[in-house]
Enzyme design. Structure first.
Site, PDB file in Angstrom:
ATOM      1  N   LYS A   1      -0.367  -9.428   3.230  1.00  0.00           N
ATOM      2  CA  LYS A   1       0.332  -8.850   4.383  1.00  0.00           C
ATOM      3  C   LYS A   1      -0.623  -7.934   5.119  1.00  0.00           C
ATOM      4  O   LYS A   1      -1.363  -7.163   4.488  1.00  0.00           O
ATOM      5  CB  LYS A   1       1.568  -8.057   3.954  1.00  0.00           C
ATOM      6  CG  LYS A   1       2.337  -7.457   5.153  1.00  0.00           C
ATOM      7  CD  LYS A   1       3.615  -6.756   4.725  1.00  0.00           C
ATOM      8  CE  LYS A   1       3.374  -5.409   4.111  1.00  0.00           C
ATOM      9  NZ  LYS A   1       2.753  -4.437   5.080  1.00  0.00           N
TER      10      LYS A   1
ATOM     11  N   ASP B   1       0.838  -1.201   0.000  1.00  0.00           N
ATOM     12  CA  ASP B   1       0.000   0.000   0.000  1.00  0.00           C
ATOM     13  C   ASP B   1       0.874   1.253   0.000  1.00  0.00           C
ATOM     14  O   ASP B   1       0.372   2.371  -0.119  1.00  0.00           O
ATOM     15  CB  ASP B   1      -1.001   0.009   1.156  1.00  0.00           C
ATOM     16  CG  ASP B   1      -0.363   0.049   2.538  1.00  0.00           C
ATOM     17  OD1 ASP B   1       0.883  -0.027   2.630  1.00  0.00           O
ATOM     18  OD2 ASP B   1      -1.111   0.147   3.521  1.00  0.00           O
ATOM     19  N   SER B   2       2.198   1.054   0.034  1.00  0.00           N
ATOM     20  CA  SER B   2       3.128   2.154  -0.211  1.00  0.00           C
ATOM     21  C   SER B   2       2.937   2.737  -1.603  1.00  0.00           C
ATOM     22  O   SER B   2       3.478   3.812  -1.910  1.00  0.00           O
ATOM     23  CB  SER B   2       4.574   1.671  -0.046  1.00  0.00           C
ATOM     24  OG  SER B   2       4.804   0.491  -0.810  1.00  0.00           O
TER      25      SER B   2
ATOM     26  N   GLU C   1       9.599  -3.205  10.750  1.00  0.00           N
ATOM     27  CA  GLU C   1       9.921  -1.926  10.129  1.00  0.00           C
ATOM     28  C   GLU C   1      10.359  -0.890  11.159  1.00  0.00           C
ATOM     29  O   GLU C   1       9.658  -0.655  12.153  1.00  0.00           O
ATOM     30  CB  GLU C   1       8.718  -1.384   9.346  1.00  0.00           C
ATOM     31  CG  GLU C   1       9.011  -0.058   8.658  1.00  0.00           C
ATOM     32  CD  GLU C   1       7.934   0.379   7.688  1.00  0.00           C
ATOM     33  OE1 GLU C   1       8.049   1.498   7.134  1.00  0.00           O
ATOM     34  OE2 GLU C   1       6.967  -0.380   7.477  1.00  0.00           O
TER      35      GLU C   1
END
EC number: 2.1.2.11
Length: 268
Positions: free
Chosen positions: A109, A40-41, A178
């Site tokens: 994910k 979704d980046s 992350e």
């Protein structure tokens, strides 16, 4: 062909990059990258949004399908966008299933937390492979107060370790970590039987992931934990400027770029 089970059995570090379209996915796949993440980046990297929050399910599904069509060997993992999961368990499972059934993803994910443990368990029970994601979770940017490093205090670090174990126990086949301290990522990696994939989490994870724009040097800015392995933006600027100059000067199209049909009569 890379499989979720195969990631567990690898001895070499896992490589993962994002891709949001077929041409990029084909390049990533041909280079031998293990996992292609349709992240979704794409909100920041490809769609012009200021964050990942506006990205819709349909945008992810469409781009996942394009990536899957261009990918032969890599595992294709689709990000579940904001509010496509976590509100209602049945809807979460149905949306994840659609990404496999309709967009041909191999796995999904989800940005994880205490609320996604049972969702992960239910998804895996019905045959949907789940990659968990802890540490900095961009969909929670408004709650976190920015894109800041996570797990820097003892309680927060221990919560990440506990949540990592809970998601692994619930059936997650891998875990993205992350923007957390390297020693925390190392501790999580040591504690889990499933592979960890780091982004801004140091060298001790079982693999690494980057946003494709950062890796190839397409954006004007990259986060401090990323490395540019090319200058695609510079190459594109040079090419576009050369094209503009060639058209303006009349150099392009030249004779070799055109065709004259001799059998045509007078047309004007």
């Amino acid at each position: 062909m890379t499989t979720t089970r195969g990631l567990w059995e690898r001895e070499d570090p896992i490589t993962m990059l994002t891709a949001y379209d077929a041409p990029t996915a084909a390049i990533v796949d041909e280079a031998g990258i293990d996992v292609v993440l349709v992240g979704d980046s794409m909100g920041n990297a490809a769609l012009g949004y200021d964050s990942t929050l506006p990205v819709t399910f349909d945008e992810v599904a469409g781009r996942t399908a394009a990536v899957a069509r261009a990918t032969e060997d890599a595992l294709v993992v689709a990000d579940m966008p904001f509010l496509s999961f976590g509100v209602d368990e049945a809807e979460s499972v149905r949306n994840a299933g659609r990404l496999l059934k309709e967009a041909n993803a191999d796995a999904v994910k989800i940005e994880s937390g205490p609320h996604t443990v049972e969702t992960t368990r239910r998804m895996t029970e019905v045959g949907i492979p789940v990659m968990a994601h802890l540490g900095l979770t961009p969909q929670h940017v408004n709650r976190l107060g920015g894109y800041t490093r996570q797990g820097t205090e003892q309680d927060a670090a221990e919560e990440i370790i506990d949540l990592a174990g809970a998601h692994a126990d619930a059936g997650a086949f891998a875990l993205v970590l992350e923007h957390v301290p390297a020693n925390l990522a190392g501790a999580v990696t040591e504690a889990l039987d499933v592979p960890t994939i780091g982004i801004g989490a140091g060298p001790d994870c079982d693999g690494q992931v980057l946003v494709i724009n950062d890796a190839v040097g397409l954006g004007e800015w990259s986060p401090p934990f990323a490395k540019r392995f090319g200058d695609v933006r510079g190459e594109m600027v040079d090419a576009v400027e050369a094209y503009e100059a060639a058209v303006t000067s009349g150099e392009f199209p030249a004779e070799e770029h055109s065709h004259v049909e001799e059998e045509l009569g007078d047309l004007y």
